[in-house]
Design an enzyme around this catalytic site. Sequence first.
Site, PDB file in Angstrom:
ATOM      1  N   GLY A  17       0.806  -1.218   0.000  1.00 30.89           N
ATOM      2  CA  GLY A  17       0.000   0.000   0.000  1.00 30.89           C
ATOM      3  C   GLY A  17       0.832   1.258   0.000  1.00 30.89           C
ATOM      4  O   GLY A  17       0.792   2.064  -0.933  1.00 30.89           O
ATOM      5  N   ASP A  18       1.625   1.466   1.040  1.00 31.98           N
ATOM      6  CA  ASP A  18       2.390   2.700   1.174  1.00 31.98           C
ATOM      7  C   ASP A  18       3.355   2.930   0.022  1.00 31.98           C
ATOM      8  O   ASP A  18       3.449   4.046  -0.504  1.00 31.98           O
ATOM      9  CB  ASP A  18       3.192   2.678   2.479  1.00 31.98           C
ATOM     10  CG  ASP A  18       2.361   3.079   3.688  1.00 31.98           C
ATOM     11  OD1 ASP A  18       1.233   3.568   3.506  1.00 31.98           O
ATOM     12  OD2 ASP A  18       2.835   2.897   4.822  1.00 31.98           O
ATOM     13  N   PHE A  19       4.078   1.891  -0.357  1.00 25.47           N
ATOM     14  CA  PHE A  19       5.181   2.109  -1.285  1.00 25.47           C
ATOM     15  C   PHE A  19       4.858   1.728  -2.727  1.00 25.47           C
ATOM     16  O   PHE A  19       4.972   2.560  -3.626  1.00 25.47           O
ATOM     17  CB  PHE A  19       6.427   1.389  -0.768  1.00 25.47           C
ATOM     18  CG  PHE A  19       6.868   1.927   0.561  1.00 25.47           C
ATOM     19  CD1 PHE A  19       7.369   3.220   0.662  1.00 25.47           C
ATOM     20  CD2 PHE A  19       6.739   1.194   1.713  1.00 25.47           C
ATOM     21  CE1 PHE A  19       7.742   3.762   1.887  1.00 25.47           C
ATOM     22  CE2 PHE A  19       7.099   1.706   2.946  1.00 25.47           C
ATOM     23  CZ  PHE A  19       7.601   2.998   3.031  1.00 25.47           C
TER      24      PHE A  19
END
Length: 407
Positions: free
Chosen positions: A166-168
């Site tokens: 998700g974040d990266f």
Amino acid sequence: MTAPPPLTGLRVLEFAGLAPGPFAGLLLADNGASVLRLDRAMINPTHSSSSELPPPTNDLLTRHKSSIAVDLKSASGIALVKSLIPHTDIVIDPFRPGVLEKLGLGPGVFLSLNPRIILGRMTGFRRDGRYKDMAGHDINYIAVSGALAMLGRKGDKPLPPANILGDFAGGGATLFQGILLALLAREKSGKGQVVEANMVDGSAYLVTLPRMLMKTPMWDRPRGENTLDSGCPYYDTYETKDGQYMAVGALEPQFFAELIKGLGLADRGIEKTRNDRNTWPELKAAFTRLFLQKSRSEWEKVFDGTDACCTPVLDYRELETDPTREGDQRPAVTLRDTPGLALSAGPLSRDPATGQGPGIDGGSFSGVMLSPGEGGEDTLKEWLGWKRGKDFEVENGGLVRKPSSKL
């Protein structure tokens, strides 16, 4: 002769945030852009006359960046930001929907000040979705995208892959891609635009093929019972005698033949029945038993140089310290004529696959925190020739433009 990195000359304002926004800024900086982070002003610590810097933020994605501190709750701080926009190519907005607008810094303001500006906006949930007003983290975004439900072993709960998906991958890297697309569009139109990325759509897009495979026999069973999600015995990891692991991915018949040869199972007819799911439990049990009979290094000697698709599971501790491993960190892609900046130490004259330049402290195994206000005044001088006392002053720990200063 190697030319400068491809984004050299681009100026980026990155509003301080966590994970995906800073990662997008890192990708820009690693490829030559000048990234200036906007941090929260703190009275006395930031931009003080003391040589001692304030405590750094928790952000480790700071290489090749600098920082200025600005009080975004003051009119003078907002005016400072607005004065930078005409001279900036890209702005990274990591805030929840509506935050920039409440500050008086929405897209319309930026584009009116600089029609060529690219405003990259990063959110977790969709801006127009049912969760848009809720807080969340990586695990929540990939949960509602459908991606998380696909990950995990049979009979177990969904297993989040840390905050990588998700974040990266679905967040920062996707925003970076959108910014690059907007830069290409600007070359044709001369106009900037708003780029909106969110981790729900980003992670869902990354799962395009697995989602399609759910309509086929390859992935039409419950989680953990399919070919690529640990259900298949020849696409899984196995513990070795010394408590380490080997990874097996022998999907194709010719690779599977090499695998069972190395395991001592050739000429037993396994090749003919390997696609029969009824044989999978017994085959996985056999593989489990066999891999436990040798250490990881012994299995490496068996499979290195073969097409068995069987490799050691290496962790970053050994990749960092064992020179026999390919642990040097490199740019994600190789640009032969305009490589990105190097991560690992090396000579200035080096293979473009390893980047260009001397590398960075820590070799991308460790990060260096950036203090609010660190190096930013030098960046303002480099960008615009601005100097403290002549073009800006410090007010309550934040930079403000001098009323009489003109470009």
